[in-house]
Motif scaffolding. Structure first.
Motif, short mmCIF file in Angstrom:
data_model
loop_
_atom_site.label_atom_id
_atom_site.label_comp_id
_atom_site.label_asym_id
_atom_site.label_seq_id
_atom_site.Cartn_x
_atom_site.Cartn_y
_atom_site.Cartn_z
N GLU A 1 -47.62 -8.45 59.87
CA GLU A 1 -47.36 -7.04 60.45
C GLU A 1 -48.21 -6.15 59.49
O GLU A 1 -48.51 -4.96 59.86
CB GLU A 1 -46.00 -6.73 60.60
N SER A 2 -48.47 -6.45 58.25
CA SER A 2 -49.13 -5.29 57.40
C SER A 2 -50.02 -6.25 55.95
O SER A 2 -50.27 -7.38 56.18
CB SER A 2 -47.71 -4.86 56.46
N TRP B 1 -49.37 -6.14 53.24
CA TRP B 1 -48.48 -6.76 52.34
C TRP B 1 -48.48 -8.19 52.75
O TRP B 1 -48.45 -9.03 51.95
CB TRP B 1 -47.27 -5.90 52.17
N ARG B 2 -48.00 -8.27 54.06
CA ARG B 2 -47.77 -9.69 54.32
C ARG B 2 -49.04 -10.59 54.32
O ARG B 2 -48.81 -11.83 54.03
CB ARG B 2 -47.44 -9.66 55.97
N ASP C 1 -38.75 -12.97 49.23
CA ASP C 1 -39.10 -11.37 49.76
C ASP C 1 -37.86 -10.69 50.53
O ASP C 1 -37.63 -9.72 49.66
CB ASP C 1 -40.17 -11.64 50.70
N ARG C 2 -37.15 -11.24 51.47
CA ARG C 2 -36.12 -10.37 51.90
C ARG C 2 -34.87 -11.25 51.78
O ARG C 2 -34.90 -12.50 52.14
CB ARG C 2 -36.47 -10.25 53.51
N PHE D 1 -35.15 -3.52 46.94
CA PHE D 1 -35.74 -2.63 47.93
C PHE D 1 -34.88 -1.27 47.61
O PHE D 1 -35.40 -0.33 48.10
CB PHE D 1 -35.67 -3.23 49.07
N PRO E 1 -35.95 -4.69 53.64
CA PRO E 1 -36.75 -3.50 53.08
C PRO E 1 -36.45 -2.05 53.67
O PRO E 1 -36.48 -1.09 53.15
CB PRO E 1 -38.00 -4.13 53.00
N ARG F 1 -34.51 0.51 51.52
CA ARG F 1 -35.67 1.71 51.27
C ARG F 1 -35.01 2.98 51.72
O ARG F 1 -34.96 4.06 50.94
CB ARG F 1 -36.80 1.46 51.69
N PHE G 1 -43.23 -1.27 60.43
CA PHE G 1 -44.05 -1.78 59.36
C PHE G 1 -45.59 -1.82 59.91
O PHE G 1 -46.38 -2.51 58.87
CB PHE G 1 -43.87 -3.00 58.49
N HIS H 1 -41.84 3.66 54.72
CA HIS H 1 -41.39 2.60 54.16
C HIS H 1 -42.57 1.59 53.71
O HIS H 1 -42.15 0.53 52.97
CB HIS H 1 -40.36 1.82 54.88
N ASN H 2 -43.74 1.64 54.05
CA ASN H 2 -44.71 0.82 53.71
C ASN H 2 -46.29 1.57 53.66
O ASN H 2 -46.31 2.55 54.58
CB ASN H 2 -44.82 -0.54 54.00
N ASP I 1 -45.33 -0.48 48.64
CA ASP I 1 -46.27 -1.60 48.57
C ASP I 1 -47.40 -1.39 47.49
O ASP I 1 -47.55 -2.45 46.62
CB ASP I 1 -46.89 -1.86 49.83
N CYS J 1 -44.68 -2.70 45.59
CA CYS J 1 -43.88 -3.87 45.72
C CYS J 1 -44.75 -5.16 45.85
O CYS J 1 -45.49 -5.58 46.58
CB CYS J 1 -43.39 -3.50 47.36
O1 GYE Z 1 -43.15 -3.75 52.28
C1 GYE Z 1 -44.10 -4.43 54.29
C2 GYE Z 1 -43.78 -5.75 54.93
O2 GYE Z 1 -40.77 -7.43 53.35
C3 GYE Z 1 -41.24 -6.35 51.26
O3 GYE Z 1 -42.73 -6.23 54.60
C4 GYE Z 1 -41.77 -6.81 52.60
C5 GYE Z 1 -42.14 -5.84 53.53
C6 GYE Z 1 -43.40 -4.78 52.76
O4 GYE Z 1 -44.31 -5.54 56.25
O5 GYE Z 1 -45.32 -3.89 54.41
#
Ligand code: GYE
Length: 332
Positions: free
Chosen positions: A53-54, A56-57, A130-131, A149, A184, A188, A212, A237-238, A266, A286
């Motif tokens: 999704e991001s 970060w991922r 991570d989570r 978080f 998160p 957050r 995200f 949040h990101n 992030d 993060c």
């Molecule tokens: O901040 C976000 C990602 O779980 C820390 O998940 C992660 C979060 C991160 O999609 O960008």
């Protein structure tokens, strides 16, 4: 199946094999290993990732894959495409395949009790990365590696409080939340809210999920801008949602970072670039680089060593200057 994989493995580079041999202490990985024989058995890890999704991922996935290869661990990687039911199925598959260790980054916090119990009953250790999960029974997993978080949200709130220190006017804030139910997103929001509630001039006038992702961040920000002509601050949040929102703000003829101040979490390269250009004002770091710690802990767990039940990631924050200085050597 495993036999074929083992044959392929034997053709791998000497370095990888050496790594596998270094794991010699790690005995067989579960009984169905017909034909693999000998002492070159690798530790097998099943990893169920959230999705892609991001930024970060993407960095997190790369960290896990690279460090598994480096550590001589055979990684069975599964992308759950953002769906908890896919993750649960993947974990059940890992149990059936009798992997040595299961690791995953739970999409949402709740609903993990039954499948974690199945892993425990099968004697397969689970590591959360991570989570977090919210199951009260903490014996269902060996450890949790990741960030705090709530603290990240607090750091975002503290920057805001400082930024508006001595200014009595109301500060209208909009919030782009992460995936509903994800640790998160919950934390957050909580950490940020806890800090800003001390001063009633801070008003969260709209708060919605942007999943995200950049696309959703942009779309939701467009709606926020239409409904509220008087937004002072965006808390996303990101980075990705913040970057999507920047597009919406610019399209609405406003200047991100100036007309609307932006705080994100992030500190991935794209976010840091926008910060160094003044389009974002502050980023709470993060770290997605959880791979090396995960592999290390997996080996220890598999060898029967006792490990810490919580491994906290160390993180910092960035303003414009600090982002500019950090960018050239940023790894993700
Ligand atoms: O901040 C976000 C990602 O779980 C820390 O998940 C992660 C979060 C991160 O999609 O960008």
């Amino acid at each position: 199946m495993r036999y074929l994989e083992d044959v392929v493995l034997k053709k791998w580079s000497a370095a990888v094999l050496a790594g596998a041999l270094a794991l010699g202490a790690l005995a067989g990985c579960g009984g169905d290993d017909a034909g693999s024989g000998g002492g070159d058995d690798k530790l097998v890890m099943g990893f169920a990732q959230v999705g892609a999704e991001s930024g970060w991922r993407t960095a997190n996935t790369k960290s896990i894959q690279d460090s598994a290869a480096k550590a001589g661990i055979e990684l069975k990687f599964f992308d759950a495409q953002g769906k908890q039911e896919n993750q649960i199925k993947a974990i059940r598959n890992f149990i059936t395949q009798r992997v040595d260790v299961i690791a995953f980054s739970p999409v949402v916090e709740s609903g993990w009790g039954p499948v974690l119990k199945e892993a425990k009953d099968a004697n397969i250790p689970v590591i959360l990365t991570d989570r977090a999960v919210d199951t009260p029974d903490t014996t269902l997993y060996k450890t949790f590696i990741g960030s705090d978080f709530v603290l990240e949200g607090k750091k975002a709130g503290e920057w805001l409080v400082k930024e508006y220190e001595g200014k009595p006017d109301t500060v209208n804030i909009v919030e782009l939340q992460g995936t509903p139910g994800a640790a998160p997103a919950n934390d957050r929001k909580e950490g940020f809210g806890d800090v800003i509630k001390a001063d009633p001039k801070f008003k969260v006038i709209a708060s919605q999920t942007g999943q995200f992702t950049r696309t959703d961040g942009k779309e939701v920000m467009e709606a926020f801008l239409k409904a509220h002509p008087d937004i002072d601050v965006l808390y996303a949040h990101n980075d990705d949602m913040g970057l999507g929102a920047i597009e919406a703000i610019e399209a609405a003829g406003k200047k991100p970072g100036t007309d609307i101040k932006i705080i994100t979490v992030d500190a991935v390269k794209d976010g840091m670039t926008a910060l160094s250009q003044g389009k974002i004002n502050f980023i709470v770091e993060c770290s997605p680089l959880l791979g090396p710690q995960l592999m290390d802990l997996a080996k220890k767990v598999h060898a029967g060593e006792t490990i810490e039940t919580r491994v906290l990631t160390e993180e910092t924050t960035f303003n414009q200057e600090q982002a500019t200085a950090a960018l050239p050597t940023r790894q993700y």
